[in-house]
Scaffold this motif. Structure first.
Motif, PDB file in Angstrom:
ATOM      1  N   THR A  16       0.733  -0.907  -0.053  1.00 16.57           N
ATOM      2  CA  THR A  16       0.719   0.515  -0.175  1.00 16.57           C
ATOM      3  C   THR A  16       0.528   1.638   0.145  1.00 16.57           C
ATOM      4  O   THR A  16       0.446   2.317  -0.790  1.00 16.57           O
ATOM      5  N   THR A 109      -4.484  -0.159  -8.902  1.00 15.07           N
ATOM      6  CA  THR A 109      -3.553   0.469  -7.149  1.00 15.07           C
ATOM      7  C   THR A 109      -5.249  -0.255  -6.565  1.00 15.07           C
ATOM      8  O   THR A 109      -5.466  -0.532  -5.814  1.00 15.07           O
ATOM      9  N   ILE A 113      -5.776  -3.099  -3.085  1.00 20.21           N
ATOM     10  CA  ILE A 113      -5.893  -2.231  -2.323  1.00 20.21           C
ATOM     11  C   ILE A 113      -6.781  -3.661  -0.973  1.00 20.21           C
ATOM     12  O   ILE A 113      -7.187  -3.614  -0.494  1.00 20.21           O
ATOM     13  N   PHE A 140      -0.550   3.645   3.099  1.00 17.81           N
ATOM     14  CA  PHE A 140      -1.617   4.402   1.934  1.00 17.81           C
ATOM     15  C   PHE A 140      -0.495   6.197   2.571  1.00 17.81           C
ATOM     16  O   PHE A 140      -0.755   7.184   2.329  1.00 17.81           O
TER      17      PHE A 140
END
Length: 170
Positions: A16, A109, A113, A140
């Motif tokens: 992440t 992406t 996630i 993140f």
């Protein structure tokens, strides 16, 4: 938690972090992208909007489409697509190709996630799921605080040999 679960948590955190850095770094590179592509900064800024829209729209659709596949091989395949997509972004000579590569990396992406959260939920003991998921999401957050500034070391502006920011400890 077992050592294997701790290693998995670390790997998902790093995943992440890399995904977040890849997403956010474009904001810091808009001037360079605009100059390199010979486009207005506002047009270069649409790359950020396109990423966000693709992420928001594509993630649930592609996560649902890919849900029938085994998670580990899917994660590895998507990481490969993510790497190729970012390589295309880096060497892109046209705005259209740059935009397309950003759209692809946005969707990948988002799916990665979602997969990271699913893997954490399935593999962690019930009492550790919340803390592990928060650690993964921290990747993140750390990406926006550390990943983007560190990327300026790799991508200095035109004529710069050092990053345009100075850490407070220097």
């Amino acid at each position: 938690m077992t050592k294997q679960q701790q290693l998995l948590t670390l790997n998902l955190f790093l995943l992440t972090f890399v995904l977040g850095t890849s997403e956010f770094v474009m904001v810091g590179l808009l001037t360079e992208v605009a100059a390199d592509m010979k486009i207005a900064i506002s047009v270069a800024g649409s790359l950020v909007s396109a990423f966000a829209l693709s992420f928001a729209i594509g993630t649930p659709i592609f996560t649902a489409l890919f849900s029938r596949f085994s998670k580990r091989p899917l994660i590895l395949a998507l990481i490969g697509v993510f790497i190729v997509g970012n390589m295309i972004t880096a060497i892109s000579g046209s705005y259209g190709l740059l935009l397309a590569s950003r759209v692809v990396t946005a969707v990948v992406t988002g799916v990665l996630i979602a997969l990271a959260m699913a893997v954490a939920s399935e593999t962690m003991p019930l009492e550790k799921r919340g803390p592990v998921i928060s650690i993964i999401f921290t990747g993140f957050t750390v990406a926006s605080v550390l990943g983007v500034p560190l990327s300026s070391l790799i991508f200095p502006g035109p004529g710069e040999s050092l990053p345009s920011w100075q850490p407070c400890w220097l």
